[in-house]
Design a protein around this motif. Structure first.
Motif, short mmCIF file in Angstrom:
data_model
loop_
_atom_site.label_atom_id
_atom_site.label_comp_id
_atom_site.label_asym_id
_atom_site.label_seq_id
_atom_site.Cartn_x
_atom_site.Cartn_y
_atom_site.Cartn_z
N ILE A 117 43.87 -43.19 80.52
CA ILE A 117 45.10 -43.78 79.99
C ILE A 117 44.80 -45.26 79.71
CG2 ILE A 117 47.53 -44.26 80.39
CD1 ILE A 117 47.61 -42.00 82.39
N PRO A 118 44.74 -45.65 78.45
CA PRO A 118 44.38 -47.03 78.12
C PRO A 118 45.24 -48.05 78.87
CG PRO A 118 44.48 -45.68 76.14
CD PRO A 118 45.01 -44.83 77.25
N LEU A 119 44.55 -49.04 79.43
CA LEU A 119 45.17 -50.16 80.15
C LEU A 119 45.79 -49.77 81.48
CD1 LEU A 119 46.96 -52.00 77.16
CD2 LEU A 119 44.63 -52.36 78.04
N ILE A 120 45.78 -48.47 81.80
CA ILE A 120 46.41 -48.02 83.05
C ILE A 120 45.41 -47.33 83.97
CG2 ILE A 120 48.20 -46.54 84.05
CD1 ILE A 120 49.83 -46.92 81.52
N LYS A 121 44.69 -46.33 83.45
CA LYS A 121 43.77 -45.57 84.28
C LYS A 121 42.44 -45.36 83.56
CE LYS A 121 45.81 -44.64 88.17
NZ LYS A 121 45.23 -45.12 89.45
N ASP A 122 41.34 -45.62 84.28
CA ASP A 122 40.02 -45.31 83.75
C ASP A 122 39.84 -43.80 83.70
OD1 ASP A 122 39.36 -48.00 83.54
OD2 ASP A 122 38.56 -48.08 85.59
N GLY A 123 38.84 -43.37 82.95
CA GLY A 123 38.59 -41.94 82.84
C GLY A 123 37.83 -41.38 84.03
N PHE A 124 37.94 -40.08 84.21
CA PHE A 124 37.15 -39.29 85.16
C PHE A 124 37.45 -39.60 86.63
CE2 PHE A 124 34.46 -39.92 81.36
CZ PHE A 124 34.45 -38.62 80.90
N ILE A 125 38.58 -40.25 86.94
CA ILE A 125 38.89 -40.57 88.33
C ILE A 125 39.04 -39.29 89.15
CG2 ILE A 125 40.66 -41.51 89.86
CD1 ILE A 125 41.14 -43.71 87.83
N SER A 126 39.79 -38.33 88.65
CA SER A 126 40.02 -37.08 89.38
C SER A 126 38.71 -36.31 89.52
CB SER A 126 41.05 -36.22 88.63
OG SER A 126 42.15 -36.99 88.23
N TYR A 127 38.00 -36.16 88.42
CA TYR A 127 36.74 -35.40 88.42
C TYR A 127 35.72 -36.01 89.37
CZ TYR A 127 32.22 -33.75 86.62
OH TYR A 127 30.95 -33.24 86.51
N ASN A 128 35.50 -37.31 89.27
CA ASN A 128 34.48 -37.95 90.10
C ASN A 128 34.85 -37.92 91.58
OD1 ASN A 128 32.69 -38.62 88.04
ND2 ASN A 128 33.69 -40.58 87.64
N SER A 129 36.15 -38.01 91.88
CA SER A 129 36.58 -38.00 93.28
C SER A 129 36.42 -36.63 93.91
CB SER A 129 38.05 -38.44 93.38
OG SER A 129 38.23 -39.75 92.89
N ARG A 130 36.70 -35.58 93.14
CA ARG A 130 36.72 -34.22 93.69
C ARG A 130 35.39 -33.49 93.58
NH1 ARG A 130 42.14 -32.09 93.95
NH2 ARG A 130 43.68 -33.62 93.28
N TRP A 131 34.65 -33.71 92.51
CA TRP A 131 33.43 -32.94 92.25
C TRP A 131 32.23 -33.89 92.23
CZ3 TRP A 131 33.14 -27.63 91.98
CH2 TRP A 131 34.37 -26.97 92.03
N LYS A 132 31.84 -34.32 93.41
CA LYS A 132 30.69 -35.21 93.52
C LYS A 132 29.41 -34.40 93.43
CE LYS A 132 28.58 -38.90 96.21
NZ LYS A 132 28.64 -39.75 97.42
N MET A 133 28.56 -34.77 92.48
CA MET A 133 27.30 -34.10 92.25
C MET A 133 26.14 -34.99 92.72
SD MET A 133 27.90 -31.07 90.88
CE MET A 133 29.33 -30.86 91.95
N PRO A 134 24.92 -34.47 92.80
CA PRO A 134 23.80 -35.24 93.36
C PRO A 134 23.21 -36.26 92.39
CG PRO A 134 23.02 -33.07 92.72
CD PRO A 134 24.52 -33.07 92.52
#
Length: 428
Positions: free
Chosen positions: A211-228
């Motif tokens: 969301i421009p000016l409000i939320k960066d991208g991939f916050i949900s994905y990076n928080s929930r699906w941490k990969m190596p």
């Protein structure tokens, strides 16, 4: 007379269509609504596992209790846990939504091809996982653009039957699309499979949630699906690599910068230069937006990434490339730079896991020379790497809730075909 000609023309077209393809493609199914069962706030939810370096697994789960411990007890016998590991936690907020406490705990070292029993946070059910083998044969399930529909459930049921060792997902997991509680329902939907075998994922466009000016991208994905990513020397969870049995697998980010000056491009060159084809004779790559696509949907969207990175993959003798995004199935012949090439990669588009948007029915005609098989149906794929030289690929169409094998092929590794010796071994 004109009306008669029109009727005859329509009948002729119908007869030709019937002869060419008597399979009636299914319609989209409604989004699933999973019942919510009240549990204690410290009860582990949405459990899934992924690789975390050599002989280690990362166990991820969520609790509503922010003080719940991030510990995993595990062992080789049911109810008897001889080992315990403590991990890290994170959480995030998104507009009016606040996530639970997201736990990431690495366990190991684990023995290959072995069953372990584990419990998260000191309470809740006991889970069972099986580690993949350390050598061939090994089987991968592959499914992109899963979502949370009735077709998703059918695809997951079919994957569960195939006795896979690792699940590979080239993007578009939950189709939450900014509605954060849909990430939670997706986690509950896939938990029976994702808690038992490692699920290795990369991001798609439905993970961006910027969301421009409000939320960066991939916050949900990076928080929930941490990969190596850290374990593979990457600075971003959007691209990384891992090794299992005799395969080196690279997960790239279609929505991370990929030009020749980007961190992803630099990391990819470094990662490819470290691949030892004697130890890992098979080299696989996954990303979301396909480079080779004869469907009218998303036509040409992968062109820029292809122009930048395909020479790197070709020089490194990548065997197979998997992508999603297009809601249909397509398998190419070995191809490079748009032309048939015996030392190019086989490209497989498999964005037909069960998404809510339906199938992409329209293909370009005539079929390109590099395209070998294509069909707009929901389904999943299975890749069984038998040994260092041969692998068997099959695609299983969802048909009245029964998996129907509609495409299969034996694939020879480029190492065994002499391509590694013919081409320059130095990555450009």
């Amino acid at each position: 007379m004109k009306e008669l000609k029109l009727i005859l023309t329509v009948l002729l077209l119908l007869s030709v269509t019937t002869i060419a393809d008597d399979y009636v493609r299914p319609q989209p199914r409604k989004t699933l609504h999973l019942p919510w069962h009240s549990k204690s706030s410290s009860y582990p939810q949405q459990v899934h596992i992924s690789f975390a370096g050599d002989k280690h697994m990362r166990v991820t789960w969520i609790t509503d209790d922010t003080s719940a411990p991030s510990v995993v007890e595990y062992g080789t016998l049911p109810g008897k846990y001889g080992s315990v590991a403590e991990g890290e936690t994170t959480s995030y907020s998104y507009l009016f939504y606040s996530s639970g406490k997201i736990h990431h705990t690495v366990i190991g070292p684990l023995e290959p091809n072995s069953v372990y029993f584990y419990r998260c946070g000191g309470e809740g059910p006991e889970f069972e996982l099986k580690t993949p083998p350390s050598q061939f044969p090994i089987t991968f399930a592959v499914a992109g653009d899963l979502g949370q529909t009735g077709w998703t459930k059918s695809t997951l049921d079919h994957i569960d039957r195939c006795k896979y060792d690792v699940n590979l997902i080239p993007g578009d997991l939950s189709y939450a699309d900014y509605i954060q509680h849909r990430w939670d329902s997706f986690g509950r939907l896939v938990q029976p499979l994702a808690s038992a075998r490692p699920w290795m994922v990369t991001q798609g466009n439905h993970e961006v949630e910027h969301i421009p000016l409000i939320k960066d991208g991939f916050i949900s994905y990076n928080s929930r699906w941490k990969m190596p990513f850290e374990e593979s020397g990457s600075s971003s969870n959007l691209y990384y690599s891992f090794e299992v049995a005799g395969a080196h697998i690279i997960m790239l980010g279609s929505y991370a910068d990929y030009d020749e000056y980007s961190e992803q491009y630099t990391w990819l060159k470094t990662d490819l230069s470290k691949v030892d084809r004697k130890r890992t004779p098979w080299l696989l790559v996954l990303f979301h937006v396909p480079w080779y696509n004869s469907n009218t949907a998303h036509q040409g969207e992968g062109g820029d990434m292809m122009q930048t990175m395909e020479p790197l993959l070709y020089a490194a003798n990548v065997d197979l490339v998997f992508a999603g995004h297009v809601h249909a199935y397509e398998r190419s012949k070995r191809v490079y730079n748009g032309r048939l090439d015996p030392c190019g990669a086989v490209h497989i588009t498999i964005g037909d896991g069960g998404n809510k948007e339906g199938l992409a029915h329209k293909y370009i005609t005539p079929q390109p020379k590099w395209s070998d098989f294509r069909e707009a149906s929901f389904g999943h794929g299975e890749l069984k790497i038998v040994n260092s030289t041969h692998a068997f690929w099959s695609w299983h169409r969802n048909d009245d809730d029964e998996p129907v094998k509609s495409d299969d092929i034996w694939i020879n590794s480029l190492v065994s075909s002499g391509c590694v010796d013919q081409k320059r071994t130095e990555i450009p």
